[in-house]
Design a protein around this motif. Structure first.
Motif, mmCIF file in Angstrom:
data_model
loop_
_atom_site.group_PDB
_atom_site.id
_atom_site.type_symbol
_atom_site.label_atom_id
_atom_site.label_comp_id
_atom_site.label_asym_id
_atom_site.label_seq_id
_atom_site.Cartn_x
_atom_site.Cartn_y
_atom_site.Cartn_z
ATOM 1 N N SER A 1 0.813 -1.221 0.000
ATOM 2 C CA SER A 1 0.000 0.000 0.000
ATOM 3 C C SER A 1 0.845 1.270 0.000
ATOM 4 O O SER A 1 0.341 2.359 -0.313
ATOM 5 C CB SER A 1 -0.918 0.006 1.225
ATOM 6 O OG SER A 1 -0.158 -0.094 2.426
ATOM 7 N N THR A 2 2.116 1.162 0.337
ATOM 8 C CA THR A 2 2.997 2.342 0.356
ATOM 9 C C THR A 2 3.470 2.667 -1.050
ATOM 10 O O THR A 2 3.923 1.796 -1.780
ATOM 11 C CB THR A 2 4.224 2.090 1.250
ATOM 12 O OG1 THR A 2 3.799 1.707 2.553
ATOM 13 C CG2 THR A 2 5.073 3.351 1.364
ATOM 14 N N ARG A 3 3.356 3.925 -1.414
ATOM 15 C CA ARG A 3 3.838 4.363 -2.727
ATOM 16 C C ARG A 3 5.325 4.675 -2.631
ATOM 17 O O ARG A 3 5.740 5.527 -1.844
ATOM 18 C CB ARG A 3 3.059 5.592 -3.206
ATOM 19 C CG ARG A 3 1.589 5.327 -3.471
ATOM 20 C CD ARG A 3 0.975 6.406 -4.333
ATOM 21 N NE ARG A 3 1.125 7.718 -3.717
ATOM 22 C CZ ARG A 3 0.808 8.869 -4.328
ATOM 23 N NH1 ARG A 3 0.367 8.856 -5.575
ATOM 24 N NH2 ARG A 3 0.950 10.022 -3.702
ATOM 25 N N ILE A 4 6.118 3.988 -3.446
ATOM 26 C CA ILE A 4 7.573 4.122 -3.400
ATOM 27 C C ILE A 4 8.090 4.635 -4.741
ATOM 28 O O ILE A 4 7.707 4.143 -5.805
ATOM 29 C CB ILE A 4 8.244 2.766 -3.095
ATOM 30 C CG1 ILE A 4 7.671 2.154 -1.819
ATOM 31 C CG2 ILE A 4 9.757 2.938 -3.003
ATOM 32 C CD1 ILE A 4 7.982 2.910 -0.567
ATOM 33 N N LYS A 5 8.982 5.603 -4.677
ATOM 34 C CA LYS A 5 9.667 6.098 -5.872
ATOM 35 C C LYS A 5 11.140 6.291 -5.505
ATOM 36 O O LYS A 5 11.497 6.401 -4.329
ATOM 37 C CB LYS A 5 9.086 7.439 -6.349
ATOM 38 C CG LYS A 5 7.600 7.411 -6.679
ATOM 39 C CD LYS A 5 7.317 6.637 -7.929
ATOM 40 C CE LYS A 5 5.861 6.812 -8.378
ATOM 41 N NZ LYS A 5 4.878 6.334 -7.395
ATOM 42 N N CYS A 6 12.004 6.369 -6.508
ATOM 43 C CA CYS A 6 13.420 6.659 -6.299
ATOM 44 C C CYS A 6 13.831 7.814 -7.196
ATOM 45 O O CYS A 6 13.279 7.993 -8.289
ATOM 46 C CB CYS A 6 14.273 5.427 -6.584
ATOM 47 S SG CYS A 6 13.894 4.013 -5.504
ATOM 48 N N PHE A 7 14.804 8.576 -6.736
ATOM 49 C CA PHE A 7 15.241 9.763 -7.461
ATOM 50 C C PHE A 7 16.767 9.858 -7.413
ATOM 51 O O PHE A 7 17.366 9.844 -6.338
ATOM 52 C CB PHE A 7 14.616 11.013 -6.850
ATOM 53 C CG PHE A 7 15.162 12.298 -7.401
ATOM 54 C CD1 PHE A 7 15.050 12.609 -8.751
ATOM 55 C CD2 PHE A 7 15.799 13.202 -6.560
ATOM 56 C CE1 PHE A 7 15.558 13.794 -9.251
ATOM 57 C CE2 PHE A 7 16.312 14.389 -7.057
ATOM 58 C CZ PHE A 7 16.185 14.689 -8.404
ATOM 59 N N SER A 8 17.385 9.942 -8.570
ATOM 60 C CA SER A 8 18.835 10.041 -8.668
ATOM 61 C C SER A 8 19.227 11.400 -9.230
ATOM 62 O O SER A 8 18.886 11.731 -10.372
ATOM 63 C CB SER A 8 19.383 8.923 -9.572
ATOM 64 O OG SER A 8 20.773 9.078 -9.767
ATOM 65 N N ASP A 9 19.935 12.171 -8.428
ATOM 66 C CA ASP A 9 20.414 13.488 -8.842
ATOM 67 C C ASP A 9 21.909 13.396 -9.151
ATOM 68 O O ASP A 9 22.714 13.133 -8.261
ATOM 69 C CB ASP A 9 20.162 14.498 -7.723
ATOM 70 C CG ASP A 9 20.693 15.886 -8.053
ATOM 71 O OD1 ASP A 9 20.907 16.169 -9.243
ATOM 72 O OD2 ASP A 9 20.898 16.674 -7.119
ATOM 73 N N ALA A 10 22.277 13.575 -10.378
ATOM 74 C CA ALA A 10 23.682 13.530 -10.799
ATOM 75 C C ALA A 10 24.313 12.180 -10.499
ATOM 76 O O ALA A 10 25.495 12.094 -10.196
ATOM 77 C CB ALA A 10 24.494 14.651 -10.145
ATOM 78 N N GLY A 11 23.518 11.116 -10.583
ATOM 79 C CA GLY A 11 24.024 9.793 -10.303
ATOM 80 C C GLY A 11 23.986 8.842 -11.482
ATOM 81 O O GLY A 11 24.294 7.660 -11.341
ATOM 82 N N TYR A 12 23.630 9.363 -12.649
ATOM 83 C CA TYR A 12 23.585 8.518 -13.848
ATOM 84 C C TYR A 12 24.936 8.621 -14.550
ATOM 85 O O TYR A 12 25.154 9.443 -15.442
ATOM 86 C CB TYR A 12 22.459 8.949 -14.784
ATOM 87 C CG TYR A 12 22.129 7.927 -15.859
ATOM 88 C CD1 TYR A 12 20.979 7.151 -15.771
ATOM 89 C CD2 TYR A 12 22.964 7.735 -16.951
ATOM 90 C CE1 TYR A 12 20.668 6.215 -16.745
ATOM 91 C CE2 TYR A 12 22.675 6.794 -17.924
ATOM 92 C CZ TYR A 12 21.522 6.049 -17.822
ATOM 93 O OH TYR A 12 21.218 5.124 -18.792
ATOM 94 N N PHE A 13 25.865 7.775 -14.129
ATOM 95 C CA PHE A 13 27.208 7.781 -14.702
ATOM 96 C C PHE A 13 27.204 6.868 -15.926
ATOM 97 O O PHE A 13 27.054 5.655 -15.814
ATOM 98 C CB PHE A 13 28.231 7.308 -13.669
ATOM 99 C CG PHE A 13 28.330 8.223 -12.484
ATOM 100 C CD1 PHE A 13 29.207 9.292 -12.493
ATOM 101 C CD2 PHE A 13 27.521 8.028 -11.372
ATOM 102 C CE1 PHE A 13 29.293 10.150 -11.404
ATOM 103 C CE2 PHE A 13 27.594 8.880 -10.278
ATOM 104 C CZ PHE A 13 28.480 9.947 -10.302
ATOM 105 N N ALA A 14 27.350 7.475 -17.089
ATOM 106 C CA ALA A 14 27.204 6.727 -18.336
ATOM 107 C C ALA A 14 28.496 6.023 -18.746
ATOM 108 O O ALA A 14 29.592 6.559 -18.570
ATOM 109 C CB ALA A 14 26.760 7.664 -19.457
ATOM 110 N N HIS A 15 28.340 4.839 -19.295
ATOM 111 C CA HIS A 15 29.476 4.072 -19.807
ATOM 112 C C HIS A 15 29.745 4.541 -21.241
ATOM 113 O O HIS A 15 29.210 3.999 -22.211
ATOM 114 C CB HIS A 15 29.167 2.576 -19.777
ATOM 115 C CG HIS A 15 30.296 1.712 -20.228
ATOM 116 N ND1 HIS A 15 30.323 1.113 -21.470
ATOM 117 C CD2 HIS A 15 31.453 1.357 -19.607
ATOM 118 C CE1 HIS A 15 31.440 0.412 -21.590
ATOM 119 N NE2 HIS A 15 32.141 0.554 -20.474
#
Length: 286
Positions: free
Chosen positions: A210-224
């Motif tokens: 029942s808990t709504r969960i989301k995730c948020f990445s700020d400047a954490g998408y390090f691309a290969h």
């Protein structure tokens, strides 16, 4: 994003192109912290009981976090924000971190990490989350909370237990009322932003459906991608991080079963297997 987070991202961006040592990064950050002064400070809590479970920082000190209680309509909502701070890829590099807040809770101060930006309790500055329960998960393991090696080298006393640190802090927060949250957001900046992706589904699994969960990445998408030299130099760096910390067991198995584990730290190879909604801000590349 607060000014310290912005400064750190800028230093890491320069470092990735020039291969500056982590020690220089830490020196700049420490100088900045002393000059900036304190504002919007929240007391640090250390989880002394986690030591018996082996959930410790690089130097063996207990995990730590900062918590500011929610109020009003946000009292049943939780924001857990993971602090950034790069990684360490060698024994010497990790040992250097133990002399800073990035490797030891003994060296942490409330002034190290101010509750501004997404952690602010001021509605005009943070209209979406100002009245939520807001938590800063302090970063002291150098592996984006993925490491877990039982053995401790007596010569260095280094502990590679980042995954246990993450679990210990989250377990404590669940006991403080987060288990009954209506909404919960796992966020992070830089290395913490990467951690918010890597731990997103694990975080969601701890809550009722029942808990709504989301995730948020700020400047954490390090691309290969290739760097300015046209090579994949940072790939070797991640190879060293994953090997040193024993991170592979805490990465997505769907990814590590088809490619080498160090590639599975990169969001582009991991996110296809993440089931929980993830929001990405400020793409970075090495």
């Amino acid at each position: 994003m607060n000014s310290l987070q912005f400064l750190y991202m800028m230093i890491i961006k320069v470092r990735s192109n020039l291969w500056l040592p982590h020690t220089l990064v830490y020196c700049v950050l420490i100088i900045y912290l002393k000059v900036e002064g304190a504002s919007d400070q929240v007391a640090i809590t250390t989880i002394e009981g986690a030591v018996a479970k082996g959930a410790v920082c690089l130097d063996g000190s207990p995990p730590a976090y900062q918590f500011d209680a929610g109020f009003g309509e946000g009292v049943n909502n939780w924001l857990v924000h993971i602090q950034g701070g790069g990684w360490c890829n060698s024994v010497n590099d990790c040992r250097t971190r133990t002399y800073s807040p990035y490797g030891s809770s003994k060296r942490m101060k409330s002034s190290d990490y101010n509750f501004t930006g997404i952690l602010s309790n001021k509605q005009e500055l943070n209209p979406s989350f100002y009245n939520w329960n807001r938590v800063a998960m302090r970063y002291c393991d150098g592996s984006s909370f993925t490491g877990d090696i039982e053995a401790v080298d007596p010569a260095t006393n280094l502990h590679f237990r980042g995954a246990r640190v993450f679990n210990a802090i989250i377990e404590e927060l669940l006991g403080k009322g987060m288990k009954s949250a209506s909404n919960a957001l796992l966020s992070g900046s830089s290395a913490g932003g990467l951690a918010s992706i890597l731990h997103c589904d694990k975080f969601k699994a701890l809550f009722p459906s029942s808990t709504r969960i989301k995730c948020f990445s700020d400047a954490g998408y390090f691309a290969h991608v290739t760097d300015l030299s046209g090579e994949y130099k940072f790939e070797g760096y991640y190879d060293q991080v994953v090997t040193l910390h024993g991170s592979s067991k805490n990465l997505y198995r769907e990814c590590t079963s088809i490619m080498k584990p160090s590639l599975c730290i990169y969001p582009q190879f991991t996110m296809p297997y993440v089931q929980t909604p993830v929001f990405i801000s400020h793409l970075k590349k090495h």
